[in-house]
Design a protein around this motif. Sequence first.
Motif, mmCIF file in Angstrom:
data_model
loop_
_atom_site.group_PDB
_atom_site.id
_atom_site.type_symbol
_atom_site.label_atom_id
_atom_site.label_comp_id
_atom_site.label_asym_id
_atom_site.label_seq_id
_atom_site.Cartn_x
_atom_site.Cartn_y
_atom_site.Cartn_z
ATOM 1 N N GLY A 183 0.818 -1.204 0.000
ATOM 2 C CA GLY A 183 0.000 0.000 0.000
ATOM 3 C C GLY A 183 0.851 1.253 0.000
ATOM 4 O O GLY A 183 2.082 1.191 0.025
ATOM 5 N N LEU A 184 0.210 2.400 0.010
ATOM 6 C CA LEU A 184 0.912 3.685 -0.110
ATOM 7 C C LEU A 184 2.038 3.839 0.905
ATOM 8 O O LEU A 184 3.187 4.121 0.537
ATOM 9 C CB LEU A 184 -0.092 4.836 0.044
ATOM 10 N N ASN A 185 1.726 3.675 2.172
ATOM 11 C CA ASN A 185 2.726 3.951 3.199
ATOM 12 C C ASN A 185 3.785 2.865 3.291
ATOM 13 O O ASN A 185 4.918 3.128 3.694
ATOM 14 C CB ASN A 185 2.022 4.170 4.543
ATOM 15 N N GLN A 186 3.439 1.655 2.885
ATOM 16 C CA GLN A 186 4.448 0.600 2.773
ATOM 17 C C GLN A 186 5.411 0.923 1.639
ATOM 18 O O GLN A 186 6.632 0.725 1.761
ATOM 19 C CB GLN A 186 3.750 -0.738 2.532
ATOM 20 N N GLN A 187 4.878 1.443 0.536
ATOM 21 C CA GLN A 187 5.730 1.849 -0.580
ATOM 22 C C GLN A 187 6.615 3.024 -0.179
ATOM 23 O O GLN A 187 7.797 3.080 -0.546
ATOM 24 C CB GLN A 187 4.866 2.217 -1.783
ATOM 25 N N LYS A 188 6.072 3.961 0.588
ATOM 26 C CA LYS A 188 6.872 5.094 1.044
ATOM 27 C C LYS A 188 8.073 4.619 1.866
ATOM 28 O O LYS A 188 9.183 5.134 1.705
ATOM 29 C CB LYS A 188 6.009 6.053 1.876
ATOM 30 N N ASN A 189 7.850 3.648 2.729
ATOM 31 C CA ASN A 189 8.960 3.114 3.540
ATOM 32 C C ASN A 189 10.053 2.536 2.657
ATOM 33 O O ASN A 189 11.252 2.719 2.914
ATOM 34 C CB ASN A 189 8.434 2.035 4.487
#
Length: 562
Positions: free
Chosen positions: A183-189
């Motif tokens: 998801g978005l925040n997993q990708q950001k990490n």
Amino acid sequence: MARPSGRIIKNPFMSLTPSPRSLTQLFSVSPPLTSLFSSKKTSPSLSIFILSFLFSFTFLGISIFRFFPSSQDSIHCSIISPTTSPISSHPLPSSYSQIILTSLLSGINSDNKIQPRIGGTAMVPLPVHLVSGNLSEEETEFWKQPDSNGYRPCLDSTVGYRKRSAKISKEKNRFLVVVAAGGLNQQKNQIIDAVVIARILEAALVLPVLQVNMIWEDESEFPDIFDVEHFKKTLRADVRVVSSLPSSHLVAKQTIVTQIPYGVSPFWIRAKFFKQLNQEGVLVLKGLDSKLSKNLPSDLQKLRCKVAFHALRFSKPILQVGNQLARRMWIEGPYISLHLRLEKDVWVRTGCRTGLGPEYDQIITQIQKTQPQYLTGRVNMSYSQRRLSGLCPLNAFEMARLLKALGAPQSGRFYIAGGEPFGGSKALEPLAAVFPNLVRKEMLARDGELSPFLNSSSALSAIDYIVSFNSDIFIPSHGGNMGRALQGHRAYMGHRKSIRPNKRTMLPFFEDSSISDEEFSSIIRSLHNKSMKPEPRKKQRDNDVIAYPVPECMCRHGSGIF
């Protein structure tokens, strides 16, 4: 839209960004001063007065420039105020005039040219509100904002780091390609780790590839979600970022690495890949989530914060809609953002019960049996064990009890972040029965505003992120990547109140019917008093500087770092 009880005071200053005209006026010479220089005849006493005036003015200018640093590649404690509102519920250490003057002077280098600064790249939240009036003691405590204890963003790098940057930021032979999944925040990490790994390997970073999300069927690419030029520009002194591989490297042998141990160190990364990257010119990494150690050298920790809080700015269309929705919530008064993890996939992945009854739980159980690969919860634990271990999201009934115990007013306004709850409106009924003023982005948006993003779960999640970022109080029902990211981001931009439910400790009290409501509320409030002060990062495996930016990315004002 209902307002909370009490008198609401709003900030009359909507923007701190100076116009070019105001900047010109600040450094232009006033007519009276020019007339002094143009006078043909000047008396001795007047000459002495002019010389004294010029000496004093020059000394004042030097003092100002000594106070405000000129390095464009780091953040100093004086750049960003902990909270940009003079009306928050806690006294603020900085005035508006200091912030404005800082922002004007911060982009001036020795050549008298305006240069972009890191201090101007961060997303600045709307001011917190002050709620006053006929409030109970519990409600007053609930709305109270934390004391920053003088901590402010501080990303000064070492001399050695800056010296190496001159070479690394111009790298043209080694290229790192990273495929970010989830998801978005997993990708950001993973994007944050990609930048740090590129720095470790002294490689140029190709714009990260966002893998198609099979659960949400999201095919968004990096430019759809993030501002590409801003990303490149913010990191240009740390890592060279390119949009694609150069033609000279397209036919090169490409090593694709998918198996990386958890918590690897910079030494491991360099020993494993540097020689190979030198020989082949391109390295492709997949499955990067949580693989890089959370305990890194100081310069790399600061780089993580720089990527997370400055470089990864959402694309302009997302920012525009997100900011509009945030302003619509904010203009009505203070609001609480709840990140409720009630989506079907969350119940499937955690192996937890929905709280909606056997019919709904059976649906989740059936999916888990037919698609066991999605179950990430501890399969050797029963549901009760997982719940009491704090591994399950709070359902709507549990969240209502928590909010009531914390002193949230029933008239409070709540923004509900997250996807469509499993069970629809029924899933929110226990919460709405106690706190009726629940608002979702679909209710805030006007005709057509969300239409461009309906097929992108990442874009919708980004909009939720922006509205939650601007809230007076943020409370997630489950840890998760978004909860940790917002907790750290809000701390970094002024220690705005975030309450992280202490599920493991508090849930046994939820089951104890012998405790009175008054005693229950007292216990719950005492378990969450950490939300009233900056929480330093503990050097544990899962404690990321992105969630706990103190002390690596924040320093105390006046601590001698200037």
